[in-house]
Design a protein around this motif. Structure first.
Motif, mmCIF file in Angstrom:
data_model
loop_
_atom_site.group_PDB
_atom_site.id
_atom_site.type_symbol
_atom_site.label_atom_id
_atom_site.label_comp_id
_atom_site.label_asym_id
_atom_site.label_seq_id
_atom_site.Cartn_x
_atom_site.Cartn_y
_atom_site.Cartn_z
ATOM 1 N N GLN A 159 -1.804 -40.802 -31.026
ATOM 2 C CA GLN A 159 -3.064 -41.469 -31.367
ATOM 3 C C GLN A 159 -4.071 -41.352 -30.211
ATOM 4 O O GLN A 159 -5.258 -41.145 -30.437
ATOM 5 N N ALA A 160 -3.581 -41.469 -28.992
ATOM 6 C CA ALA A 160 -4.453 -41.329 -27.819
ATOM 7 C C ALA A 160 -5.103 -39.941 -27.820
ATOM 8 O O ALA A 160 -6.310 -39.807 -27.601
ATOM 9 N N ASN A 161 -4.301 -38.921 -28.086
ATOM 10 C CA ASN A 161 -4.847 -37.564 -28.055
ATOM 11 C C ASN A 161 -5.874 -37.338 -29.160
ATOM 12 O O ASN A 161 -6.843 -36.605 -28.974
ATOM 13 N N GLU A 162 -5.661 -37.981 -30.304
ATOM 14 C CA GLU A 162 -6.668 -37.889 -31.373
ATOM 15 C C GLU A 162 -8.002 -38.475 -30.904
ATOM 16 O O GLU A 162 -9.061 -37.908 -31.147
ATOM 17 N N ILE A 163 -7.907 -39.614 -30.236
ATOM 18 C CA ILE A 163 -9.120 -40.262 -29.742
ATOM 19 C C ILE A 163 -9.807 -39.388 -28.687
ATOM 20 O O ILE A 163 -11.025 -39.214 -28.691
ATOM 21 N N VAL A 164 -8.995 -38.823 -27.795
ATOM 22 C CA VAL A 164 -9.540 -37.931 -26.751
ATOM 23 C C VAL A 164 -10.293 -36.764 -27.391
ATOM 24 O O VAL A 164 -11.430 -36.455 -27.014
ATOM 25 N N ARG A 165 -9.662 -36.145 -28.380
ATOM 26 C CA ARG A 165 -10.309 -34.979 -29.015
ATOM 27 C C ARG A 165 -11.607 -35.381 -29.707
ATOM 28 O O ARG A 165 -12.612 -34.690 -29.626
ATOM 29 N N LYS A 166 -11.561 -36.523 -30.364
ATOM 30 C CA LYS A 166 -12.763 -36.980 -31.067
ATOM 31 C C LYS A 166 -13.867 -37.309 -30.058
ATOM 32 O O LYS A 166 -15.022 -36.919 -30.245
ATOM 33 N N PHE A 167 -13.495 -38.005 -29.005
ATOM 34 C CA PHE A 167 -14.492 -38.340 -27.972
ATOM 35 C C PHE A 167 -15.127 -37.059 -27.431
ATOM 36 O O PHE A 167 -16.354 -36.916 -27.395
ATOM 37 N N ASN A 168 -14.265 -36.126 -27.012
ATOM 38 C CA ASN A 168 -14.772 -34.898 -26.381
ATOM 39 C C ASN A 168 -15.650 -34.091 -27.331
ATOM 40 O O ASN A 168 -16.626 -33.482 -26.913
#
Ligand code: TRP
Length: 362
Positions: free
Chosen positions: A161-170
């Protein structure tokens, strides 16, 4: 990009052998290997409050217990930054911006959170803070640009879930955040150390744990109560090794030199198992053997704990200094995040120029 390690524990109780085998030992190994740029261990008190908000004293009391456990197993504050989550306010700010990038249905789908909600009987009464803790955990990880997260496999959905958020943020705001990877315990046993009752994973709440802070006598008493083979009644009876908790522990802790020292009739664990299967080997013998081995492993830990308990000011200083460093590092990332979103008004000369040219005549 180098390696940045970050992990943490909720301070809801003292740490036990399950934590030791499943994660603390590996953390020491990582520390001693030295193959990293930064290494953080966080006391996740804010996360612990998400399902203990009505019992803050429990969290407050256990912060220092958990740090004592870290130090006594050999976490070295010169090599590792130990800090307290709630003191790092940048984490809450980051959480606030990340919450916009996650849907409610995605939060409800997180398998670990789902099973925790069921376990706690939350159903429709789940506090939002609890449901959102994976987002706050994303802040913990990304604030330090951590890319290596040593955790149990129950934490895999958090990393995902963290990585999903990171990708979306970036993708929306530009490349600021870093994706991370879980570092899991090596084998099945390390992942699920059973409790002394043999029924479930060792856990404080199930009352089946051996704590690192237990005295020699407490450890001995708990091992004497360990589940073995209920059909192995007389010493001469053949016994079962599978599912026998004493053997499970011996598999993890017993080395050949322990046999030489404490049980010289046998050379190694295979010989001991064969004799037990055959009959003629009593539970008391194997339990006493395990007690000696655990004592050898845990006596130095207990001693270190004693040292820190009698030098508690040192401990206080360690977490105070660690927390200071963590605040600095997290603030640096928060600045980058706010810059990327464009909400960095006073640190940004362009903002001033923009409003001037928009509203000032001539
Ligand atoms: N959720 C973790 C646990 O229950 C604790 C934790 C909080 C954590 N923040 C973290 C672990 C960040 C790794 C990284 O054990």
């Amino acid at each position: 990009m180098g390696k940045i390690i970050l992990t943490g524990d909720r301070p809801t109780g003292k740490l036990h052998i399950g934590h030791y085998v499943g994660s603390l030992r590996n953390r020491i190994k990582l520390q001693n290997a030295g193959d990293y740029d930064k290494y953080y261990i966080m006391v996740a008190d804010a996360q612990a409050l998400t399902d203990n908000f009505d019992n803050p004293k429990k969290i407050r009391d256990n912060v220092i217990e958990v740090v004592l456990d870290y130090l006594s197993v050999g976490i070295d504050p010169k090599k590792v930054i130990i800090f307290i989550q709630s003191e790092v306010s940048a984490l809450s700010e980051l959480t606030c911006y990340y919450l916009n990038l996650v849907t409610l249905s995605r939060l409800l789908r997180n398998p670990t959170v789902k099973s925790e909600i069921a376990m706690r009987g939350f159903d429709n009464t789940v506090p939002s803070g609890f449901l959102n803790y994976p987002v706050s955990q994303t802040a913990d990880i990304t604030a330090f640009k951590a890319n290596c997260i040593p955790v149990g496999d129950d934490q895999l959905p958090m990393i995902e879930q963290a990585n999903e958020i990171v990708r979306k943020f970036n993708s929306i705001y530009g490349d600021v955040l870093v994706e991370s990877e879980a570092l899991l315990p090596e084998n099945e046993f390390e992942r699920r150390v059973p409790g002394i009752d043999g029924k479930a994973k060792m856990s404080k709440s199930l009352n089946n744990a051996i704590f690192l802070a237990d005295t020699k006598e407490e450890v001995a008493r708990k091992v004497m109560n360990m589940y073995t083979d209920p059909n192995h009644i007389k010493v001469s009876d053949p016994g079962k090794v599978e599912g026998n908790i004493v053997f499970l522990y011996l598999d993890i802790f017993a080395k050949d030199e322990h046999f030489e020292k404490y049980l010289p009739d046998y050379k190694n664990i295979d010989e001991l198992k064969n004799k037990y299967r055959e009959g003629g080997l009593g539970d008391v013998t194997i339990k006493k053997f395990l007690i000696s081995i655990l004592e050898e492993e845990f006596a130095p830990i207990r001693e270190k704990r004693k040292y820190y308990e009698t030098h508690i000011d040192e401990v206080y200083k360690i977490i105070e200094e660690g927390t200071k460093k963590a605040i600095e590092d997290a603030n640096a990332t928060l600045r980058e995040v706010k810059n990327a979103i464009g909400i960095n008004y006073f640190a940004d000369d362009n903002f001033c120029k923009e409003i001037r040219s928009k509203y000032m005549q001539g």
